[in-house]
Design an enzyme around this catalytic site. Structure first.
Site, PDB file in Angstrom:
ATOM      1  N   LYS A  77       0.852  -1.185   0.000  1.00 22.72           N
ATOM      2  CA  LYS A  77       0.000   0.000   0.000  1.00 22.72           C
ATOM      3  C   LYS A  77       0.895   1.244   0.000  1.00 22.72           C
ATOM      4  O   LYS A  77       1.933   1.266   0.674  1.00 22.72           O
ATOM      5  CB  LYS A  77      -0.882  -0.029   1.254  1.00 22.72           C
ATOM      6  CG  LYS A  77      -1.963   1.045   1.324  1.00 22.72           C
ATOM      7  CD  LYS A  77      -2.829   0.856   2.578  1.00 22.72           C
ATOM      8  CE  LYS A  77      -3.970   1.854   2.679  1.00 22.72           C
ATOM      9  NZ  LYS A  77      -4.826   1.612   3.868  1.00 22.72           N
ATOM     10  N   SER A 152      -9.852   1.518   2.808  1.00 26.67           N
ATOM     11  CA  SER A 152      -8.963   2.306   1.990  1.00 26.67           C
ATOM     12  C   SER A 152      -7.908   1.493   1.229  1.00 26.67           C
ATOM     13  O   SER A 152      -7.382   1.967   0.229  1.00 26.67           O
ATOM     14  CB  SER A 152      -8.241   3.332   2.857  1.00 26.67           C
ATOM     15  OG  SER A 152      -7.407   2.700   3.802  1.00 26.67           O
ATOM     16  N   SER A 176     -10.208  -0.954   6.933  1.00 27.02           N
ATOM     17  CA  SER A 176      -9.552  -0.731   5.638  1.00 27.02           C
ATOM     18  C   SER A 176      -8.783  -1.918   5.073  1.00 27.02           C
ATOM     19  O   SER A 176      -8.303  -1.851   3.940  1.00 27.02           O
ATOM     20  CB  SER A 176      -8.610   0.473   5.717  1.00 27.02           C
ATOM     21  OG  SER A 176      -9.338   1.675   5.700  1.00 27.02           O
TER      22      SER A 176
END
Lengths: 486, 95
Positions: A77, A152, A176
């Site tokens: 990420k 997310s 997330s």
């Protein structure tokens, strides 16, 4: 080079192919890079790839000899600091930023020999449940490109689901990791608060944020968790895992006491999600678990508490983005004007919204009524879980109330977007581990089963998740991608 | 629970966040609606409940007072939008 597809390829299987010398590390990395080149322009799971750097790292493992998971690729990420490699956290305010250090989990992945494929897309500063809040455009769901992949950590989830990476790392502040795992038919773990170091992770809400893995199987999630979970003195909130990580083998649930918090399932849950959930609960019984019921009477206040605590902490954490030390600057006549202009131009609408809520909730005269009260609610939610865990080993819940929603469906209604986290954020407020595994589909889209346990019970979650995963027999390859080979 | 334009501008100033007039208006409506939702918990009687600031029961530890390597000046300035030879250049303070 053997003919093979990266679709549905687990890290465990990839390592076995490397062990058997059916593939070199370079060939394996090249296969993923080809897949990214072919599919990512439409999917947009990645914000940054550097094929030469990836292939060079893979060749080093071919040359130096390898063992374990060395040579297996991974996606990260884009909020994990990577030395010399762009790290944007999905925000314009970090455009062009190249960290001068690696995050702890990045170092641990490198030490284990994992080869980075690149940095994945995300909602700006991890604030969102769809990746629609990325400043660089949304990621699409590999199961249906008209729907969101969740967020997310949507890029990390979509990359694994689409065969662009065998596994990946994300972060989970209110859901997330677990929510995008549920939306993309992947497995995702939010570890116990404090199990994984956050050194070199762009901070969102420091009393909630936790790093965790995505993969196609519970065994791969356990293996990646074992690589990254450790005590790191550079993160003062970090204590590491309480015991050695055990990769699950067992296929039954005999001797385990599980509970369903039925009071949480009364409103707003999609019928298809409920059907798959009841089937999963019935499977748990058939595998030998004792399944009872419990309540979480204060969890209904979790959403309100979360949407005060997380923005309050974010408003403090994001004060550092001021156009002085890194990131782009918008000039002004004095330093105050420069700060205001830089932050106006650098932050997107959702980040501005949360900074404003947080700054308001922390401002003089409101602190006790909002932030203080939210922290007291947090205590009540922790106590609810303590009561449940006095009688049960773990709780079962749907990960999300619905399958993946369509782009734009919740974009103009922040409260509807926030409500998507209703089943995931209590675990963050209480600091507990939660594992999401696919439990089938509803209207052709994957839905997730969440297993929540006491602090540092990750091994138990892996055992429960593995047995249920075997019994459910979910095929993680999206039907629209079946038959595609790299 | 409607926030006034003046309150929005005050909070934006606290957060060092520049806002256009249309953003002030939109955020006023959005924040009012979000606060109306979350302020339900302000009504709970929780005086006897201690706050949780952190999910782990941590005790403070002190680091050994030993010098360690840190960033060089060059590294620290590497990402600065307007680096000076030994620092970060900024516009005048309080012009």
């Amino acid at each position: 080079m053997a003919t093979f597809s990266t679709l549905g390829l687990t890290a465990e299987r990839a390592a076995a192919l490397l062990d058997a010398r059916e593939l070199s590390c370079e060939e394996l990395a090249a296969a993923y890079l080809e897949r990214i080149a072919a599919d990512d322009p439409a999917l947009h799971a990645f914000l940054h790839v550097d094929p030469e750097r990836t292939l060079e790292a893979a060749r080093r493992h071919d040359a130096s000899g390898r063992s374990g998971f060395a040579g297996v690729p991974i996606a990260l990420k884009d909020l994990f600091c990577t030395r010399g490699v762009p790290t944007t956290a999905g925000s314009r305010i970090l455009e062009g930023y190249r960290p001068v250090h690696d995050g702890d989990v990045v170092e641990r992945c490198q030490d284990a020999g994992l080869v980075s494929l690149g940095k994945t897309n995300m909602d700006e500063f991890a604030m969102g449940s769809s990746t629609e809040h990325s400043a660089y455009g949304p990621t699409r769901n590999p199961w249906d490109p008209e729907t969101v992949p969740g967020g997310s950590s949507g890029g990390s989830a979509a990359a694994v689901a689409a065969g662009l990476a065998p596994w990946s790392l994300g972060t989970d502040t209110g859901g997330s990791i677990r929510q995008p795992a549920a939306f993309t038919g992947t497995v995702g773990l939010k570890p116990t608060y404090g199990a994984v170091s956050r050194y070199g992770v762009v901070a969102f809400a420091s009393s909630l944020d936790q790093v965790g893995p995505f993969a196609l199987t519970v065994r791969d999630v356990a293996a990646l968790y074992a690589i990254v979970a450790a005590d790191d003195p550079r993160d003062t909130t970090n204590v590491g895992p309480a015991e050695a990580v055990v990769r699950p083998e067992g296929e039954d649930l005999r001797g385990l006491r599980l509970a369903v918090p039925r009071d949480q399932l009364t409103v707003g849950v999609d019928a298809g999600v409920l059907e798959r959930f009841e089937e999963a609960v019935a499977l748990a019984v058939s595998l030998g678990a004792e399944v009872g019921e419990c309540t979480l009477p204060h969890a209904s206040h979790g959403l309100a508490a979360y949407y005060l605590i997380a923005p309050a902490e974010a408003s403090a954490n994001l004060a550092r983005y001021d156009g002085v030390r890194y990131g782009p600057r918008t000039d002004g006549p004095d330093v105050q004007a420069m700060y205001e202009a830089t932050r106006h131009d650098g932050f997107g609408p959702e980040v501005k919204r949360r900074i404003m809520i947080g700054a308001y909730a922390l401002s003089a005269g409101y602190y006790d009524a909002y932030y203080g009260q939210a922290q007291r609610v947090r205590t009540l939610i922790r106590r609810d879980f303590d009561v449940a865990f006095a009688d049960y080993d773990a709780l079962l819940l749907p990960t999300t109330p619905t399958p993946a929603f369509r782009f734009g469906a919740k974009l103009d209604d922040p409260l509807a977007m926030y409500a998507n986290d209703v089943f995931t954020l209590p675990a963050n407020l209480a600091g507990l581990p939660g594992l999401s595994i696919p439990m089938g589909t509803s209207d052709g889209l994957p839905v997730g089963l969440q297993i929540v346990g006491p602090a540092f019970s990750e091994n138990r979650l892996f055992a429960v998740g593995h047995a249920l995963e075997r019994a459910i027999g979910f095929d993680p390859v999206p039907p629209r991608l079946q038959g595609v080979t790299s | 629970m409607a926030l006034t334009e003046q309150e929005i501008r005050h909070v934006a100033r606290l957060a060092r966040l520049g806002l256009r007039d249309d953003e002030v208006e939109r955020l006023g409506a959005e924040l009012s609606s979000i606060l109306a939702h979350v302020s339900a918990i302000s009504a709970l009687d929780l005086d006897d409940v201690p706050p949780t600031s952190h999910p782990l029961d941590l005790t403070n530890v002190l680091a050994d007072d030993e010098p360690r390597p840190c960033l060089s000046t060059e590294e620290a300035l590497l990402n600065a939008p307007d680096p000076a030879p030994e620092g970060f250049r900024v516009p005048p303070i309080g012009a």
